[in-house]
Design a protein around this motif. Sequence first.
Motif, PDB file in Angstrom:
ATOM      1  N   ASP A 181      -0.858   6.630  28.868  1.00 54.68           N
ATOM      2  CA  ASP A 181      -1.030   7.902  28.167  1.00 54.68           C
ATOM      3  C   ASP A 181       0.111   8.196  27.207  1.00 54.68           C
ATOM      4  OD1 ASP A 181      -3.383   8.312  29.508  1.00 54.68           O
ATOM      5  OD2 ASP A 181      -2.483   9.534  31.085  1.00 54.68           O
ATOM      6  N   LYS A 182       1.028   7.284  27.102  1.00 56.50           N
ATOM      7  CA  LYS A 182       2.186   7.476  26.223  1.00 56.50           C
ATOM      8  C   LYS A 182       1.723   7.669  24.780  1.00 56.50           C
ATOM      9  CE  LYS A 182       4.612   3.858  25.179  1.00 56.50           C
ATOM     10  NZ  LYS A 182       5.512   2.707  25.186  1.00 56.50           N
ATOM     11  N   VAL A 183       2.276   8.691  24.118  1.00 50.55           N
ATOM     12  CA  VAL A 183       1.925   8.981  22.734  1.00 50.55           C
ATOM     13  C   VAL A 183       2.980   8.364  21.820  1.00 50.55           C
ATOM     14  CG1 VAL A 183       1.567  10.784  21.021  1.00 50.55           C
ATOM     15  CG2 VAL A 183       0.765  11.117  23.361  1.00 50.55           C
ATOM     16  N   VAL A 184       2.551   7.516  20.913  1.00 47.28           N
ATOM     17  CA  VAL A 184       3.435   6.915  19.921  1.00 47.28           C
ATOM     18  C   VAL A 184       2.887   7.284  18.554  1.00 47.28           C
ATOM     19  CG1 VAL A 184       4.381   4.768  18.994  1.00 47.28           C
ATOM     20  CG2 VAL A 184       4.003   4.997  21.458  1.00 47.28           C
ATOM     21  N   GLN A 185       3.633   8.118  17.848  1.00 46.55           N
ATOM     22  CA  GLN A 185       3.179   8.541  16.528  1.00 46.55           C
ATOM     23  C   GLN A 185       3.418   7.421  15.526  1.00 46.55           C
ATOM     24  OE1 GLN A 185       4.846  12.254  15.293  1.00 46.55           O
ATOM     25  NE2 GLN A 185       3.447  12.477  13.584  1.00 46.55           N
ATOM     26  N   THR A 186       2.402   7.092  14.743  1.00 46.17           N
ATOM     27  CA  THR A 186       2.510   6.024  13.752  1.00 46.17           C
ATOM     28  C   THR A 186       3.516   6.420  12.688  1.00 46.17           C
ATOM     29  OG1 THR A 186       0.217   5.418  14.164  1.00 46.17           O
ATOM     30  CG2 THR A 186       1.202   4.615  12.122  1.00 46.17           C
ATOM     31  N   LYS A 187       4.441   5.508  12.367  1.00 48.43           N
ATOM     32  CA  LYS A 187       5.506   5.834  11.420  1.00 48.43           C
ATOM     33  C   LYS A 187       6.012   4.589  10.716  1.00 48.43           C
ATOM     34  CE  LYS A 187       9.259   5.396  14.791  1.00 48.43           C
ATOM     35  NZ  LYS A 187      10.362   6.072  15.456  1.00 48.43           N
ATOM     36  N   LEU A 188       6.758   4.835   9.656  1.00 51.12           N
ATOM     37  CA  LEU A 188       7.549   3.805   8.991  1.00 51.12           C
ATOM     38  C   LEU A 188       9.007   4.139   9.241  1.00 51.12           C
ATOM     39  CD1 LEU A 188       5.881   3.324   5.492  1.00 51.12           C
ATOM     40  CD2 LEU A 188       5.770   1.814   7.455  1.00 51.12           C
ATOM     41  N   GLN A 189       9.759   3.164   9.701  1.00 52.44           N
ATOM     42  CA  GLN A 189      11.187   3.351   9.943  1.00 52.44           C
ATOM     43  C   GLN A 189      11.938   2.459   8.957  1.00 52.44           C
ATOM     44  OE1 GLN A 189      12.890   1.644  13.543  1.00 52.44           O
ATOM     45  NE2 GLN A 189      13.972   3.581  13.848  1.00 52.44           N
ATOM     46  N   PHE A 190      12.679   3.084   8.044  1.00 48.51           N
ATOM     47  CA  PHE A 190      13.408   2.318   7.044  1.00 48.51           C
ATOM     48  C   PHE A 190      14.593   1.625   7.705  1.00 48.51           C
ATOM     49  CE2 PHE A 190      10.828   4.660   4.156  1.00 48.51           C
ATOM     50  CZ  PHE A 190      10.743   3.858   3.037  1.00 48.51           C
ATOM     51  N   LEU A 191      14.666   0.319   7.536  1.00 49.13           N
ATOM     52  CA  LEU A 191      15.736  -0.478   8.115  1.00 49.13           C
ATOM     53  C   LEU A 191      16.851  -0.739   7.108  1.00 49.13           C
ATOM     54  CD1 LEU A 191      13.452  -3.088   9.884  1.00 49.13           C
ATOM     55  CD2 LEU A 191      14.463  -1.024  10.871  1.00 49.13           C
ATOM     56  N   GLU A 192      16.454  -1.031   5.879  1.00 45.74           N
ATOM     57  CA  GLU A 192      17.404  -1.328   4.816  1.00 45.74           C
ATOM     58  C   GLU A 192      16.945  -0.631   3.552  1.00 45.74           C
ATOM     59  OE1 GLU A 192      17.768  -5.508   4.160  1.00 45.74           O
ATOM     60  OE2 GLU A 192      17.983  -5.954   6.280  1.00 45.74           O
ATOM     61  N   SER A 193      17.915  -0.243   2.727  1.00 42.17           N
ATOM     62  CA  SER A 193      17.574   0.337   1.435  1.00 42.17           C
ATOM     63  C   SER A 193      18.808   0.374   0.554  1.00 42.17           C
ATOM     64  CB  SER A 193      17.019   1.759   1.611  1.00 42.17           C
ATOM     65  OG  SER A 193      16.666   2.280   0.353  1.00 42.17           O
ATOM     66  N   GLY A 194      18.585   0.205  -0.750  1.00 43.59           N
ATOM     67  CA  GLY A 194      19.662   0.386  -1.720  1.00 43.59           C
ATOM     68  C   GLY A 194      19.989   1.864  -1.900  1.00 43.59           C
ATOM     69  N   ILE A 195      19.109   2.740  -1.425  1.00 37.83           N
ATOM     70  CA  ILE A 195      19.334   4.184  -1.446  1.00 37.83           C
ATOM     71  C   ILE A 195      19.996   4.521  -0.118  1.00 37.83           C
ATOM     72  CG2 ILE A 195      18.245   6.444  -1.682  1.00 37.83           C
ATOM     73  CD1 ILE A 195      15.829   4.838  -2.926  1.00 37.83           C
ATOM     74  N   PHE A 196      21.278   4.868  -0.134  1.00 36.30           N
ATOM     75  CA  PHE A 196      22.061   4.956   1.092  1.00 36.30           C
ATOM     76  C   PHE A 196      21.486   5.944   2.107  1.00 36.30           C
ATOM     77  CE2 PHE A 196      23.871   8.390  -1.350  1.00 36.30           C
ATOM     78  CZ  PHE A 196      24.207   9.347  -0.403  1.00 36.30           C
ATOM     79  N   TRP A 197      20.889   7.027   1.668  1.00 34.48           N
ATOM     80  CA  TRP A 197      20.395   8.034   2.602  1.00 34.48           C
ATOM     81  C   TRP A 197      19.007   7.705   3.161  1.00 34.48           C
ATOM     82  CZ3 TRP A 197      16.136  10.137   0.245  1.00 34.48           C
ATOM     83  CH2 TRP A 197      16.129  10.158  -1.153  1.00 34.48           C
ATOM     84  N   MET A 198      18.403   6.617   2.713  1.00 39.27           N
ATOM     85  CA  MET A 198      17.087   6.220   3.231  1.00 39.27           C
ATOM     86  C   MET A 198      17.191   5.342   4.484  1.00 39.27           C
ATOM     87  SD  MET A 198      14.502   7.511   1.722  1.00 39.27           S
ATOM     88  CE  MET A 198      13.192   6.471   2.319  1.00 39.27           C
ATOM     89  N   LYS A 199      18.351   4.768   4.748  1.00 39.90           N
ATOM     90  CA  LYS A 199      18.498   3.916   5.924  1.00 39.90           C
ATOM     91  C   LYS A 199      18.294   4.741   7.183  1.00 39.90           C
ATOM     92  CE  LYS A 199      21.707   0.738   3.759  1.00 39.90           C
ATOM     93  NZ  LYS A 199      23.067   0.222   3.735  1.00 39.90           N
ATOM     94  N   ARG A 200      17.490   4.194   8.091  1.00 36.19           N
ATOM     95  CA  ARG A 200      17.184   4.807   9.388  1.00 36.19           C
ATOM     96  C   ARG A 200      16.340   6.074   9.289  1.00 36.19           C
ATOM     97  NH1 ARG A 200      17.212   0.920  12.490  1.00 36.19           N
ATOM     98  NH2 ARG A 200      17.375   2.240  14.304  1.00 36.19           N
ATOM     99  N   ILE A 201      15.713   6.340   8.141  1.00 35.07           N
ATOM    100  CA  ILE A 201      14.818   7.486   8.005  1.00 35.07           C
ATOM    101  C   ILE A 201      13.439   7.094   8.543  1.00 35.07           C
ATOM    102  CG2 ILE A 201      13.575   8.924   6.319  1.00 35.07           C
ATOM    103  CD1 ILE A 201      16.376   9.824   6.534  1.00 35.07           C
ATOM    104  N   ASP A 202      12.843   7.960   9.332  1.00 37.90           N
ATOM    105  CA  ASP A 202      11.480   7.773   9.810  1.00 37.90           C
ATOM    106  C   ASP A 202      10.557   8.717   9.064  1.00 37.90           C
ATOM    107  OD1 ASP A 202      12.496   6.043  11.697  1.00 37.90           O
ATOM    108  OD2 ASP A 202      12.380   7.461  13.353  1.00 37.90           O
ATOM    109  N   VAL A 203       9.444   8.192   8.549  1.00 35.64           N
ATOM    110  CA  VAL A 203       8.403   9.027   7.950  1.00 35.64           C
ATOM    111  C   VAL A 203       7.123   8.754   8.729  1.00 35.64           C
ATOM    112  CG1 VAL A 203       9.386   9.340   5.651  1.00 35.64           C
ATOM    113  CG2 VAL A 203       8.061   7.296   6.129  1.00 35.64           C
TER     114      VAL A 203
END
Length: 144
Positions: free
Chosen positions: A119-141
Motif C-alpha cells: 500500500d506504499k504510495v510513491v508519487q511519480t517524480k523526476l529527481q535532478f541528479l546533475e545540472s549546469g544550473i547549480f540550483w537544479m541539483k537535487r530538485i524533485d518535480v
Amino acid sequence: MKLILTVLLLIFNLITSFAQSNSFAGDYTRSLSDTEKKHIIEYKLTLNQDGTFEFHSYSKMQGGIPPENNKYGKGKWSSKDNLITFSSDKKEDLNEKYTLDFNNSTARFVTKNPRDKSDKVVQTKLQFLESGIFWMKRIDVFKI
C-alpha cells in the motif's frame, strides 16, 4: 523457428521502449512556500511526446531584489532506462526569454515498481541528479 522467435523478441523490445518513453512525457511541478506566503518558489517542467521540453521557474521573495523573478528554459530530452538527459541548443533554444541552459542536466524518473503490491504510495517524480544550473541539483518535480 529461431528467426520467428528473434523477430518477435525484437518487436516486443521496440514496443516496450516506445511505451517507456511515453510514460515520461507530461507535466511536472513543484511549489515551495512558507506558511505566510512571503516567499514562493515554483517550478514547472513539461516533457512533450516529440522529445522537446519547456521549463519555467517563478520566485517571489519579500524583500528580494527583484521581488519577483521568472526564468525559462527549453530544449530536447531523451531517455535511457530511468535516466532522462536534457540538452539545449545555444543557437535555437536560448534567447532573451529562454536563458536557462540545460546542457549536462540529468534526472532520474522515480515511480512505484509495478511488482510492489504494498500500500506504499510513491508519487511519480523526476529527481535532478546533475545540472549546469547549480540550483537544479537535487530538485524533485512531481508528475501531475
